[in-house]
Structure formats: C-alpha cells, structure tokens
Design a protein around this motif. Sequence first.
Motif, PDB file in Angstrom:
ATOM      1  N   LEU A 175       0.817  -1.210   0.000  1.00 28.77           N
ATOM      2  CA  LEU A 175       0.000   0.000   0.000  1.00 28.77           C
ATOM      3  C   LEU A 175       0.846   1.254   0.000  1.00 28.77           C
ATOM      4  N   SER A 176       1.971   1.222   0.719  1.00 27.02           N
ATOM      5  CA  SER A 176       2.857   2.381   0.776  1.00 27.02           C
ATOM      6  C   SER A 176       4.221   1.957   1.271  1.00 27.02           C
ATOM      7  N   VAL A 177       5.241   2.725   0.897  1.00 30.48           N
ATOM      8  CA  VAL A 177       6.615   2.484   1.335  1.00 30.48           C
ATOM      9  C   VAL A 177       7.210   3.814   1.769  1.00 30.48           C
ATOM     10  N   ARG A 178       7.733   3.871   2.998  1.00 31.63           N
ATOM     11  CA  ARG A 178       8.373   5.069   3.514  1.00 31.63           C
ATOM     12  C   ARG A 178       9.680   4.662   4.170  1.00 31.63           C
ATOM     13  N   GLY A 179      10.791   4.912   3.481  1.00 31.40           N
ATOM     14  CA  GLY A 179      12.083   4.537   4.031  1.00 31.40           C
ATOM     15  C   GLY A 179      12.178   3.038   4.233  1.00 31.40           C
ATOM     16  N   ASP A 180      12.412   2.626   5.496  1.00 26.47           N
ATOM     17  CA  ASP A 180      12.520   1.196   5.783  1.00 26.47           C
ATOM     18  C   ASP A 180      11.218   0.627   6.332  1.00 26.47           C
ATOM     19  N   LEU A 181      10.105   1.337   6.126  1.00 23.82           N
ATOM     20  CA  LEU A 181       8.796   0.858   6.548  1.00 23.82           C
ATOM     21  C   LEU A 181       7.922   0.595   5.337  1.00 23.82           C
ATOM     22  N   ALA A 182       7.122  -0.437   5.417  1.00 27.37           N
ATOM     23  CA  ALA A 182       6.182  -0.759   4.348  1.00 27.37           C
ATOM     24  C   ALA A 182       4.855  -1.159   4.952  1.00 27.37           C
ATOM     25  N   LYS A 183       3.770  -0.730   4.333  1.00 26.88           N
ATOM     26  CA  LYS A 183       2.429  -1.117   4.751  1.00 26.88           C
ATOM     27  C   LYS A 183       1.882  -2.071   3.710  1.00 26.88           C
ATOM     28  N   ILE A 184       1.485  -3.258   4.153  1.00 28.28           N
ATOM     29  CA  ILE A 184       1.071  -4.327   3.246  1.00 28.28           C
ATOM     30  C   ILE A 184      -0.313  -4.823   3.631  1.00 28.28           C
ATOM     31  N   GLN A 185      -1.185  -4.915   2.621  1.00 32.12           N
ATOM     32  CA  GLN A 185      -2.534  -5.439   2.811  1.00 32.12           C
ATOM     33  C   GLN A 185      -2.534  -6.925   2.467  1.00 32.12           C
ATOM     34  N   LEU A 186      -2.975  -7.763   3.400  1.00 29.18           N
ATOM     35  CA  LEU A 186      -2.964  -9.208   3.209  1.00 29.18           C
ATOM     36  C   LEU A 186      -4.188  -9.673   2.436  1.00 29.18           C
ATOM     37  N   THR A 187      -3.981 -10.633   1.549  1.00 31.52           N
ATOM     38  CA  THR A 187      -5.092 -11.228   0.805  1.00 31.52           C
ATOM     39  C   THR A 187      -5.995 -12.036   1.723  1.00 31.52           C
ATOM     40  N   ALA A 188      -5.388 -12.762   2.662  1.00 33.69           N
ATOM     41  CA  ALA A 188      -6.130 -13.553   3.645  1.00 33.69           C
ATOM     42  C   ALA A 188      -5.669 -13.141   5.033  1.00 33.69           C
ATOM     43  N   PRO A 189      -6.546 -13.141   6.025  1.00 39.59           N
ATOM     44  CA  PRO A 189      -6.164 -12.709   7.372  1.00 39.59           C
ATOM     45  C   PRO A 189      -5.163 -13.658   8.002  1.00 39.59           C
ATOM     46  N   ALA A 190      -4.363 -13.123   8.918  1.00 38.61           N
ATOM     47  CA  ALA A 190      -3.345 -13.921   9.591  1.00 38.61           C
ATOM     48  C   ALA A 190      -3.361 -13.619  11.081  1.00 38.61           C
ATOM     49  N   CYS A 191      -3.165 -14.658  11.888  1.00 36.64           N
ATOM     50  CA  CYS A 191      -3.070 -14.517  13.336  1.00 36.64           C
ATOM     51  C   CYS A 191      -1.592 -14.447  13.695  1.00 36.64           C
ATOM     52  N   ALA A 192      -1.162 -13.308  14.226  1.00 34.18           N
ATOM     53  CA  ALA A 192       0.265 -13.116  14.473  1.00 34.18           C
ATOM     54  C   ALA A 192       0.490 -12.148  15.621  1.00 34.18           C
ATOM     55  N   ASP A 193       1.674 -12.213  16.187  1.00 34.91           N
ATOM     56  CA  ASP A 193       2.089 -11.292  17.239  1.00 34.91           C
ATOM     57  C   ASP A 193       2.873 -10.139  16.650  1.00 34.91           C
ATOM     58  N   ILE A 194       2.779  -8.979  17.255  1.00 35.87           N
ATOM     59  CA  ILE A 194       3.628  -7.863  16.877  1.00 35.87           C
ATOM     60  C   ILE A 194       5.082  -8.248  17.158  1.00 35.87           C
ATOM     61  N   GLY A 195       5.956  -7.967  16.214  1.00 37.22           N
ATOM     62  CA  GLY A 195       7.351  -8.336  16.347  1.00 37.22           C
ATOM     63  C   GLY A 195       7.698  -9.664  15.710  1.00 37.22           C
TER      64      GLY A 195
END
Length: 474
Positions: free
Chosen positions: A414-434
């Motif tokens: 969706l967007s890229v800023r420096g070393d950060l990227a925002k990504i929209q997932l096709t399917a939901p995922a259960c995950a922890d931050i980090g």
Amino acid sequence: MLAQQESCSEDEIQVPRVDVKNLSPLSPEVICKQATINLGTIGHVAHGKSTVVKAISGVTTVRFTNELVKNITIKLGYANAKIYKCENEACPRPGCYRSYRSDKENRPPCERPGCRSRMKLVRHVSFVDCPGHDILMATMLNGAAVMDAALLLIAGNEDCPQPQTSEHLAAVEIMKLEHIIILQNKVDLIKESQAVEQQKSISAFVKGTIAESSPIVPISAQLKYNIDAVNEYIATRIPIPIRDFTSAPRLILIRSFDVNKPGAEVEALKGGVAGGSILTGVLNLGMDVEIRPGVVTKDSTGRTHCTPIRSHVFSLHAENNSLDFAVPGGLIGVGTKIDPTLCRADRLVGQVLGAAGTLPEIYTELELSLFLLRRLLGVKTDSSTKKQTKVGKLDKGELLLVNIGSTSTGGRVLSVRGDLAKIQLTAPACADIGEKVALSRRIEKHWRLIGEFQASEAAKCWGTLQRGTVLEVD
C-alpha cells in the motif's frame, strides 16, 4: 507424524495433572514419547534430503501418490527419531551413537560387536523435510517457521552452490537459526580428491553466513555411510532450545487432515486432526482450545468475517506414541471434535491453535520494518544476467507472497516510507507484533525470496479490509 486419533467421548477423557515447573525437554517422561527439537532438512532438489531422514529415522517422508510417481518431495515431510549413546565409555565414537524410530524402547542393547552394554536416550528429534524445487519455496518457508536447527544437504557430485542451496540458507538465516550441520552427501559417487575440493568450495560458500562455523560431514545417505557421525553431531552440537512451559499453550499448524475412511458410518466418524509444533506452554487432554483465524467468510457487501474454531483436545500423538500431554518442540498431532471437512487436505495450515481466549489478534494489514537482500537468490547467474540479480525496492501496488509463521498469503504493497512498508494481506493472519515475516517477489513465473521483515505495528480498530483493520471476531 499424526497417527489416527482414538474415538472417545468428552466424559471419557482423563485429564492428567502435570506439574509444568518440574518439566524440561530432557525429562524422562517427556523425551521417551515426544520429540523436543525440530530439525529441518534443506538444500537443492535431489541432493538427498528425504534419503537422509530415512537413513536416520527409518521413516519414508515421501508418502503422497503424486510424490511417489514423480519421486520428489512436494508437501512438507515429517519423521521422528530417537538418538542413543552407548553407556560403555570404551565404546568408540561415532559408532557409539545410534538412531531408531520414535517407538523404540528406552534402553536398547548396543549393536556394536562385542559390546554388551545398554544405550541411553540422549535426543528425540522431529525432522521437517522440505521440498527443494524452486516453485515450492513457499512450502519450505512454512517448514522453516517451526525449525530449531537445520541439516543443509549438498550433493558431492554437483557444483556448490546450486540455486536453492543459496535460497534455503538465506531463508533459515532470516529465521535466525543458529545451529546448522552441513552434510556433503553422495560422496560414494566421487573420488576422494573431488570431495576434498568440494569441501573447499562449501567453506567458501558459507563464509560470512550463519553457517560459517558449521561442521561439514561427508556422508552417503543411500548407503548409510557416516550416519553415526551425523547422530553424534545432532546430539552434541545442537543444544535443546530454551522452552517456555508455563505460558499459555500455542501451536503453529503446518498440517491438518481428515482421518475418516470413505464410507465410514456416522457413529464411527472421528473429528479433524491438527498437526504442528508447540511454541510455548503445555497442551493437556481435555483442554479447551481455539483455532484462529478459523473460518473466514465474506458477506454480501464484501466485508470479511472470521469465526474462530473452538473444540477440546481429545487425543495427542507423536507419530505412534500416544501422549497424556504435549510440550514445546517436536511435531504433535492434536485430535479434536472439529468437523473433519474443515481439516481436510491441510485446510488449517497457517492457523494457530491455543488455549481459548489467549491467542493474538487477527490482522489484515501490517506495517513492517524491512530489510531487503542485496541480490536475488535461487536463480543461476552468469555474465548476461548479473544485472537482474539485484533486488529492487518495493513498488506501491506490487503483489508479493507473504510468509508469517506457517501462513502463506498474498500481500499488496500500500505504501513504502524509508525502511517501513504497509502491506494489505489477501487472507487474514493470526500473528504477534514483532513476529518475523518473509516476503517473496514473483520473478520469471516463480516466487523468489527478497528479504526479511518484522511486524512493527498493525491497525487495531474495527473497519473494512481496505483500511487495514483487525477482523471482527464472530
């Protein structure tokens, strides 16, 4: 890995009383029945990964019809093995180390001629046999999510490195595996001078990588030459990881299936089986568990909903061994009363099982801190293609393959800023931050690993999928 579960009712479950404070991965009541460490076999196609697993464990991991016809590994293969050491100190190494199937007795007699001593169980390991084909890289990354260490197979009769040798090594480096044993296989097909020269090539290849200080063991998996030396290295060079027995149990799913045979009577039907490796905590018989994201659906407006699957633990198995409780490490089969159609044909792969109410959020959009590889791995390079090996920056709107734990799903940038990227997932995922995330880019009709990412932040307000929100749990 996953034996057929026994049929039982909820009232018949005997809930064991386990004092987790007194357990360790080497506790006799644990190691005698369950593996406590996961070893991955990685490397290029046809370098002998499945053959090594069979030589150590006695189990054939190639089981599906299409795998047998093509004589290749397509799905992740699984096998457990017990490694013993002779109690007689005079018994010479490495022959004093032996490996057997996971249902072997605890103190078998030593098989060396003239030695009448008994052998002591020193390791109980699970093998995750990864496919070597470039088109199955996503499957390999799913297996890497549960690995504690790895055996890197390199065929002695081929140049080093081959494309997936480099790509698989980069993958386990991203997963921060610190313990790798390099197996120089098929030495029976080459001369001694060729083996020595290739060992120099292997040392040059791994220099500067996580495998730089790894031992290089020449073997012939087909003839079982030097397999006792491999057993010794597994027992002495790969320590048991520190395990968390006291936290809420969490199991990452890498297999699921229906154990019912066609035409079974309704009264004889068994619930679905979920298989994977426990990351933290202890699973007990009778425990209330939840699987996330669960059943994902879309309503008439296109909005996505998820319904976690809830059940009880009705049986626990480690291959042919029935368990009263299961601890972190090793590959476990969890028998449930879940509708078997939900578990059929690995439909639950990528989901997370744990104690009800303790699992992480379900995300559809992630903000990631990223690190791109300097060059593209997994493809052969020459003077005409060197310019194509450099990994380019992420582009807005680009579609990537995202691996989070054992989840493989598409992701749109969706967007890229420096070393950060925002990504929209096709399917939901259960995950922890980090949690670590691996991304692959489609190049020449195949997915190629391009870098490692770390989830730093995710949207946590209700809303639509396009806005990157956490799904509302039904």
